[in-house]
Design a protein around this motif. Sequence first.
Motif, mmCIF file in Angstrom:
data_model
loop_
_atom_site.group_PDB
_atom_site.id
_atom_site.type_symbol
_atom_site.label_atom_id
_atom_site.label_comp_id
_atom_site.label_asym_id
_atom_site.label_seq_id
_atom_site.Cartn_x
_atom_site.Cartn_y
_atom_site.Cartn_z
ATOM 1 N N GLY A 47 -6.303 2.806 8.431
ATOM 2 C CA GLY A 47 -6.156 2.803 9.884
ATOM 3 C C GLY A 47 -5.086 1.850 10.370
ATOM 4 O O GLY A 47 -5.009 1.546 11.561
ATOM 5 N N LEU A 48 -4.238 1.383 9.480
ATOM 6 C CA LEU A 48 -3.241 0.383 9.858
ATOM 7 C C LEU A 48 -2.088 0.949 10.670
ATOM 8 O O LEU A 48 -1.373 0.193 11.325
ATOM 9 N N GLU A 49 -1.904 2.283 10.645
ATOM 10 C CA GLU A 49 -0.831 2.880 11.437
ATOM 11 C C GLU A 49 -1.093 2.728 12.928
ATOM 12 O O GLU A 49 -0.179 2.859 13.735
ATOM 13 N N LEU A 54 0.828 -1.202 0.000
ATOM 14 C CA LEU A 54 0.000 0.000 0.000
ATOM 15 C C LEU A 54 0.860 1.248 0.000
ATOM 16 O O LEU A 54 1.983 1.245 0.520
ATOM 17 N N THR A 55 0.322 2.302 -0.543
ATOM 18 C CA THR A 55 0.993 3.593 -0.420
ATOM 19 C C THR A 55 0.823 4.069 1.022
ATOM 20 O O THR A 55 -0.021 3.551 1.771
ATOM 21 N N ASP A 56 1.592 5.063 1.398
ATOM 22 C CA ASP A 56 1.474 5.599 2.763
ATOM 23 C C ASP A 56 0.060 6.118 3.014
ATOM 24 O O ASP A 56 -0.508 5.920 4.091
ATOM 25 N N ALA A 57 -0.525 6.773 2.012
ATOM 26 C CA ALA A 57 -1.883 7.324 2.163
ATOM 27 C C ALA A 57 -2.893 6.195 2.341
ATOM 28 O O ALA A 57 -3.791 6.288 3.181
#
Length: 172
Positions: free
Chosen positions: A39-41, A30-33
Amino acid sequence: MRAVHSVLIAAALAAAVPAFAQQTRIEDRLTDAEFRAAGLEKLSDAELARLNELLARGTSQAAPVASPDVEARIAQAREEGRREAAVASDQGVRPAESREPVESTIPGAFAGFARGREYTLANGQVWKQTDNASIAGARGQNIGVRVRPGLLSAWWLQVDGYNAQAKVERVR
């Protein structure tokens, strides 16, 4: 509505897994966005490792791809939900309100209870009396009131200094 969201997420993941089969980590897929939007952060390192493990295991097996039929049912469910929300809004159905008691004052003169009378509280709420309760000779200025919930969605208004209470419904 939650069920629809769950189905959408499951379908999206099922469709996404084969496309990312070459990569092993979700962070690389995935891209950072996209990573933040999902919500994975918020996941801890251990949770992220477990997710990567589950995705890797899922890609080694034949992962089902969302069929056009499933996508059509998802779109139909989404549209039905929108229509239901629009109909509820048109019919004046409001979201559930708090069942917490209210304590305030009636600014200005208070002239007792009377069926159909509206009581505007200092907090901006407006309540309308729906029963025939009365207080003979009650008068006051800036009188304190309590509005409390009763059974079967009923609300009761009581003014300071009197035991009588009136059944009311919230207007605004």
